[in-house]
Structures are given as structure tokens and as C-alpha cells.
Motif scaffolding. Sequence first.
Motif, PDB file in Angstrom:
ATOM      1  N   GLU A 169     -12.104   5.357   2.109  1.00 50.00           N
ATOM      2  CA  GLU A 169     -11.557   4.792   0.872  1.00 50.00           C
ATOM      3  C   GLU A 169     -10.314   3.950   1.157  1.00 50.00           C
ATOM      4  O   GLU A 169     -10.141   2.866   0.595  1.00 50.00           O
ATOM      5  CB  GLU A 169     -11.232   5.926  -0.098  1.00 50.00           C
ATOM      6  CG  GLU A 169     -10.791   5.451  -1.471  1.00 50.00           C
ATOM      7  CD  GLU A 169     -10.617   6.582  -2.441  1.00 50.00           C
ATOM      8  OE1 GLU A 169     -10.153   6.331  -3.572  1.00 50.00           O
ATOM      9  OE2 GLU A 169     -10.933   7.743  -2.068  1.00 50.00           O
TER      10      GLU A 169
ATOM     11  N   ARG B 205      -7.008  -5.752   0.030  1.00 49.05           N
ATOM     12  CA  ARG B 205      -5.651  -6.291  -0.096  1.00 49.05           C
ATOM     13  C   ARG B 205      -5.357  -7.326   0.986  1.00 49.05           C
ATOM     14  O   ARG B 205      -4.679  -8.325   0.722  1.00 49.05           O
ATOM     15  CB  ARG B 205      -4.634  -5.158  -0.036  1.00 49.05           C
ATOM     16  CG  ARG B 205      -4.796  -4.150  -1.178  1.00 49.05           C
ATOM     17  CD  ARG B 205      -3.550  -3.342  -1.410  1.00 49.05           C
ATOM     18  NE  ARG B 205      -3.740  -2.369  -2.472  1.00 49.05           N
ATOM     19  CZ  ARG B 205      -2.762  -1.870  -3.218  1.00 49.05           C
ATOM     20  NH1 ARG B 205      -1.513  -2.290  -3.018  1.00 49.05           N
ATOM     21  NH2 ARG B 205      -3.007  -0.993  -4.160  1.00 49.05           N
TER      22      ARG B 205
ATOM     23  N   GLU C  87      -9.604  -0.209   0.662  1.00 53.21           N
ATOM     24  CA  GLU C  87      -8.422  -0.760  -0.012  1.00 53.21           C
ATOM     25  C   GLU C  87      -7.668  -1.710   0.916  1.00 53.21           C
ATOM     26  O   GLU C  87      -7.169  -2.763   0.467  1.00 53.21           O
ATOM     27  CB  GLU C  87      -7.512   0.393  -0.442  1.00 53.21           C
ATOM     28  CG  GLU C  87      -6.333  -0.028  -1.308  1.00 53.21           C
ATOM     29  CD  GLU C  87      -6.755  -0.543  -2.671  1.00 53.21           C
ATOM     30  OE1 GLU C  87      -5.976  -1.316  -3.282  1.00 53.21           O
ATOM     31  OE2 GLU C  87      -7.856  -0.182  -3.130  1.00 53.21           O
TER      32      GLU C  87
ATOM     33  N   ILE D  51       0.834  -1.202   0.000  1.00 50.93           N
ATOM     34  CA  ILE D  51       0.000   0.000   0.000  1.00 50.93           C
ATOM     35  C   ILE D  51       0.870   1.255   0.000  1.00 50.93           C
ATOM     36  O   ILE D  51       0.606   2.222  -0.713  1.00 50.93           O
ATOM     37  CB  ILE D  51      -0.941  -0.015   1.224  1.00 50.93           C
ATOM     38  CG1 ILE D  51      -1.981  -1.119   1.071  1.00 50.93           C
ATOM     39  CG2 ILE D  51      -1.618   1.343   1.417  1.00 50.93           C
ATOM     40  CD1 ILE D  51      -2.903  -1.260   2.249  1.00 50.93           C
TER      41      ILE D  51
ATOM     42  N   LEU E 136      -2.103   5.956  -3.991  1.00 53.12           N
ATOM     43  CA  LEU E 136      -2.499   6.083  -2.591  1.00 53.12           C
ATOM     44  C   LEU E 136      -1.521   6.940  -1.815  1.00 53.12           C
ATOM     45  O   LEU E 136      -1.910   7.764  -0.976  1.00 53.12           O
ATOM     46  CB  LEU E 136      -2.610   4.703  -1.951  1.00 53.12           C
ATOM     47  CG  LEU E 136      -3.766   3.818  -2.414  1.00 53.12           C
ATOM     48  CD1 LEU E 136      -3.657   2.437  -1.790  1.00 53.12           C
ATOM     49  CD2 LEU E 136      -5.105   4.456  -2.060  1.00 53.12           C
TER      50      LEU E 136
END
Length: 313
Positions: A289, A297, A293, A246, A252
Motif C-alpha cells: 500500500e 506521489r 502511494e 508522505i 500514513l
Amino acid sequence: MLDLDKAATAVADVCTTDPVCSTLVKWFPDAPWMPLISGAIVIMLIIMFAFVLRNVAHRLITRVINRAATSGSITSRFRKGVATDTIDALLHERRKQRAETMGSVLKHVASIVILGTAILTVLDKLTIPIAPLLTSVGILGVAIGFGAQELVKDFIAGMFMLLEDQYGVGDVIDAGAAVGTVEAVTLRVTRLRDADGRVWYVRNGTITRVGNESQGWSRASMEVPVPYDSDVVSVKVLLEHVAEEIWADAELREIKIVEHPQVFGVEKLSDSSLVFRISAKTLPSAQAEVSRELRLRVKTALDTAGISMVPTA
């Protein structure tokens, strides 16, 4: 009918104690109406000075407000290059609205004080007794204060809310009566729009506590329950790998995440699962958001490793 002789005599008596008026009278000692004319000139000077002083005060307030609206930045708290434009835009909008509201209030206060003082001074120069007027205004103010206690309470609460920067336009807040995104803030009411699209008008005086989810930064977190017999080290390494992925995601990292995601290890123990926690500090209002994510993941990584998630009670 107005007795001009009596008026001139009264103004002349007042004129003797005024340095400007008495000086003008001395220039024309033989003119019987000079005290009245001098008094009129002094009154005009008082009115002109009041308006000049009012304009100067408004200019000073505008200059201070503009400086307050553009000064300061929070981007220095975060690493260089992380959504600095977005953060600055949000903070600029907050500062601008707060400064404009306070500037409007200060301008009105300055106008009332300066022009009110000028009017009282003019009335005194005209030998009109102002003591009864002040008494009447005081009684009227007390009556209005008793009749509009809630309104005064709302305005005072709004003033402190703006001064303390408790929330601003665009913030997601819990105001007790409603939860939603702030669309407008005035001295009297705060307008919110909730997740269903309803618009709430909350009086500032009724807000006793505020939970702000959008001030400075937010946090996205996720609890990961795995079977009790899972290898703790392996699961933690897997979650740390997800955190690295991430953090390495350019999209991101540049517009949503503020700091490197953290894996806190085992947070809870139960008879059926080990609960790990992973969290990431995000930009204001971006936690939902980033949380989605994170869940996607983590689920993908656990499925690849053959580790199932255990439902929690």
C-alpha cells in the motif's frame, strides 16, 4: 484363578523394602492380610500423587505460557505513537499462538512422563516384571519410528519453527512450495492462502527455507528512472519533498510508516537514464500500500516539474 496367598506373599516381600508400606504393617503386626492392604494403599497413594503432580505441572506450564504470551514488545524499536496498538496486537497474536502450541506439547509430554512413571511403579509394586514390557515398548517405538519418519520429521521441524518464531499467523511468507499469507500453524503443517485465494497445506518437514515479509517491519521502495540529462540535485530535492509530504501525512504516518522515508540519490547509471531510489520502512505487510502511494506521489511530482520518466530495460 488368582492365588491370594501367593499374591499376599509377593506383595509382602515388596512391602518390606518400602518405607510407607512397612510402617503400615508395623501398626498391625498380627493381621495376616495387612501387607496386601498396605500395598493397595501405597498403590493408591502413588496414583493420587501422580495425578496431583500432573495437575501441578499443567498449572505451572499454563502460568509460564500465559506469561510468555503477554510479555515483550517491539514498539520500543519505533518512535512513540506509531501504530503501537497495531504492532502490539500482531505480536500478541503471534506470541499467543506459539505459546499455546508449545504449552499443549509440554502438557502432553508432562502427562506421558508422570503417568507412565506411575504406571511402571504400580506394576513393580504388584510384582509384575516390567523389563519385558519396556522391551516390547522399545521395539514398538522403533518400528513406529521407521514407519513414520516423515511424520516425526514434520513434528520436529514444527517444534523448532515455533521455538525460533520463524513465522506466525498473518505473516506473508515464501515457503518454497507456496507463497501466501499464513492462516494456521500446527506442529505438522502450515496452511497458506496465496494471492489467488488458493489454500496450500505445506508439511513443516518439507520447508527448507522461509522468506518472511511481515516480521517486525517491511520496506516499500521505488526506483525512479529520469532522463540522463536531468539535473541530479533538482531531482533529488523533488524526491525529498515527496518524502516530506508522505511523512507529514497523518494517516500514513500513524498507521503504516515507521520511519522517515529516505532518498538514496542515484542508484544506477545507464546510457539513457539516471535511476534514483526512494524507500520507506513500514509496518508488516503494509509495504504494498505504501509503495502504491509512493508511485502515485512521485509521478504527480515529476509531471508537475515537467520531468518525464524513462522506461528501463
